[in-house]
Motif scaffolding. Structure first.
Motif, PDB file in Angstrom:
ATOM      1  N   VAL A 158      38.713  43.234  39.356  1.00 14.38           N
ATOM      2  CA  VAL A 158      38.206  41.919  39.727  1.00 14.38           C
ATOM      3  C   VAL A 158      36.791  42.037  40.247  1.00 14.38           C
ATOM      4  CG1 VAL A 158      40.492  41.002  40.262  1.00 14.38           C
ATOM      5  CG2 VAL A 158      39.167  42.088  42.053  1.00 14.38           C
TER       6      VAL A 158
ATOM      7  N   ASP B 113      35.081  39.673  46.253  1.00 14.05           N
ATOM      8  CA  ASP B 113      36.371  39.788  46.921  1.00 14.05           C
ATOM      9  C   ASP B 113      36.292  40.679  48.160  1.00 14.05           C
ATOM     10  OD1 ASP B 113      37.670  38.037  45.317  1.00 14.05           O
ATOM     11  OD2 ASP B 113      38.545  39.546  44.016  1.00 14.05           O
TER      12      ASP B 113
ATOM     13  N   CYS C 182      38.859  25.153  45.621  1.00 17.62           N
ATOM     14  CA  CYS C 182      38.980  25.221  44.166  1.00 17.62           C
ATOM     15  C   CYS C 182      38.085  24.173  43.522  1.00 17.62           C
ATOM     16  CB  CYS C 182      40.424  24.980  43.740  1.00 17.62           C
ATOM     17  SG  CYS C 182      41.595  26.221  44.339  1.00 17.62           S
TER      18      CYS C 182
ATOM     19  N   SER D  65      38.412  35.369  43.016  1.00 21.26           N
ATOM     20  CA  SER D  65      39.692  35.395  42.302  1.00 21.26           C
ATOM     21  C   SER D  65      40.683  34.383  42.868  1.00 21.26           C
ATOM     22  CB  SER D  65      40.297  36.798  42.343  1.00 21.26           C
ATOM     23  OG  SER D  65      40.563  37.172  43.685  1.00 21.26           O
ATOM     24  N   GLN D  66      40.444  33.914  44.093  1.00 17.78           N
ATOM     25  CA  GLN D  66      41.319  32.935  44.724  1.00 17.78           C
ATOM     26  C   GLN D  66      40.495  31.771  45.260  1.00 17.78           C
ATOM     27  OE1 GLN D  66      43.317  35.353  47.675  1.00 17.78           O
ATOM     28  NE2 GLN D  66      45.122  35.443  46.365  1.00 17.78           N
TER      29      GLN D  66
ATOM     30  N   THR E 247      52.640  25.644  46.237  1.00 21.94           N
ATOM     31  CA  THR E 247      51.948  26.860  46.644  1.00 21.94           C
ATOM     32  C   THR E 247      52.077  27.021  48.152  1.00 21.94           C
ATOM     33  OG1 THR E 247      50.395  26.481  44.852  1.00 21.94           O
ATOM     34  CG2 THR E 247      49.742  28.084  46.507  1.00 21.94           C
TER      35      THR E 247
ATOM     36  N   SER F 218      45.407  29.583  45.984  1.00 14.29           N
ATOM     37  CA  SER F 218      45.884  29.769  44.607  1.00 14.29           C
ATOM     38  C   SER F 218      44.971  30.763  43.906  1.00 14.29           C
ATOM     39  CB  SER F 218      45.851  28.435  43.863  1.00 14.29           C
ATOM     40  OG  SER F 218      46.170  28.608  42.494  1.00 14.29           O
ATOM     41  N   SER F 219      45.500  31.375  42.866  1.00 15.12           N
ATOM     42  CA  SER F 219      44.618  32.167  42.011  1.00 15.12           C
ATOM     43  C   SER F 219      43.785  31.183  41.199  1.00 15.12           C
ATOM     44  CB  SER F 219      45.424  33.066  41.076  1.00 15.12           C
ATOM     45  OG  SER F 219      46.050  32.290  40.070  1.00 15.12           O
ATOM     46  N   TYR F 220      42.547  31.559  40.895  1.00 16.85           N
ATOM     47  CA  TYR F 220      41.709  30.674  40.087  1.00 16.85           C
ATOM     48  C   TYR F 220      42.295  30.511  38.686  1.00 16.85           C
ATOM     49  CZ  TYR F 220      37.608  28.446  42.026  1.00 16.85           C
ATOM     50  OH  TYR F 220      36.776  27.558  42.653  1.00 16.85           O
ATOM     51  N   SER F 221      42.974  31.526  38.173  1.00 15.00           N
ATOM     52  CA  SER F 221      43.582  31.425  36.842  1.00 15.00           C
ATOM     53  C   SER F 221      44.566  30.264  36.785  1.00 15.00           C
ATOM     54  CB  SER F 221      44.299  32.720  36.469  1.00 15.00           C
ATOM     55  OG  SER F 221      43.403  33.767  36.368  1.00 15.00           O
ATOM     56  N   ARG F 222      45.428  30.212  37.765  1.00 10.69           N
ATOM     57  CA  ARG F 222      46.446  29.147  37.803  1.00 10.69           C
ATOM     58  C   ARG F 222      45.793  27.779  37.999  1.00 10.69           C
ATOM     59  NH1 ARG F 222      51.247  28.214  42.107  1.00 10.69           N
ATOM     60  NH2 ARG F 222      52.528  26.898  40.792  1.00 10.69           N
TER      61      ARG F 222
END
Length: 157
Positions: A19, A24, A46, A83-84, A96, A106-110
């Motif tokens: 990552v 991070d 986010c 990443s979050q 969550t 949350s993870s940024y992916s989700r």
């Protein structure tokens, strides 16, 4: 264990995970300093501007095909974020858990996958095209009773 040892261990784990370790690591240092100082750690809110149009490796639950979706930019890209991220109160991802400071992380992916949309159905994948938030009707379609959120085609499929 001393703070420096904890930070060093976290940095090593983050580098192994591939990552964006610099960002991070800074957040990890702030988190541990905040735990010591009693302040809340800095986790950015986010935002769909951290998400770009890509072809998902996962098959769509709607079409069964690999579709263009919003996903975080690769860690080595200019648009990459942490990443979050911290979810807003009105988030689609309602189930969550909150962390020890009361923040919903949350993870940024989700987040990108569930709460953002392509600027247009013709948006090219892999060209760093930034995503937009779901409009109110799309967000309503993404809500679930359990709070996990549901994939939407955002009008494209």
């Amino acid at each position: 264990m001393k703070l420096r040892q904890v930070v060093a261990i976290c940095a090593a784990v983050l580098q192994l995970a591939g990552v964006n370790a610099a960002v991070d690591l800074a957040l990890t240092r702030r988190h541990f300093r905040a735990q010591i100082d009693g302040a809340q750690p800095l986790v950015p809110e986010c935002n769909c501007l951290c998400c770009v149009v890509q072809v998902s490796l996962l098959k769509s639950a709607i079409t069964g095909k690999a579709e263009k979706k919003c996903l975080p930019a690769a860690p080595d890209e200019k648009l990459a974020c942490t990443s979050q991220c911290r979810l807003q109160d009105s988030s689609i991802l309602a189930n969550t858990e909150t962390d020890s400071t009361g923040q919903t992380i949350s993870s940024y992916s989700r987040f990108c996958f569930m709460e953002c949309r392509l600027p247009s159905c013709d948006s090219p994948a892999g060209e760093m095209v930034r995503c937009l938030p779901l409009d109110p009707l799309q967000a309503q379609d993404a809500l679930t009773i359990g709070g996990n959120g549901r994939e939407t085609g955002a009008g494209c499929y």
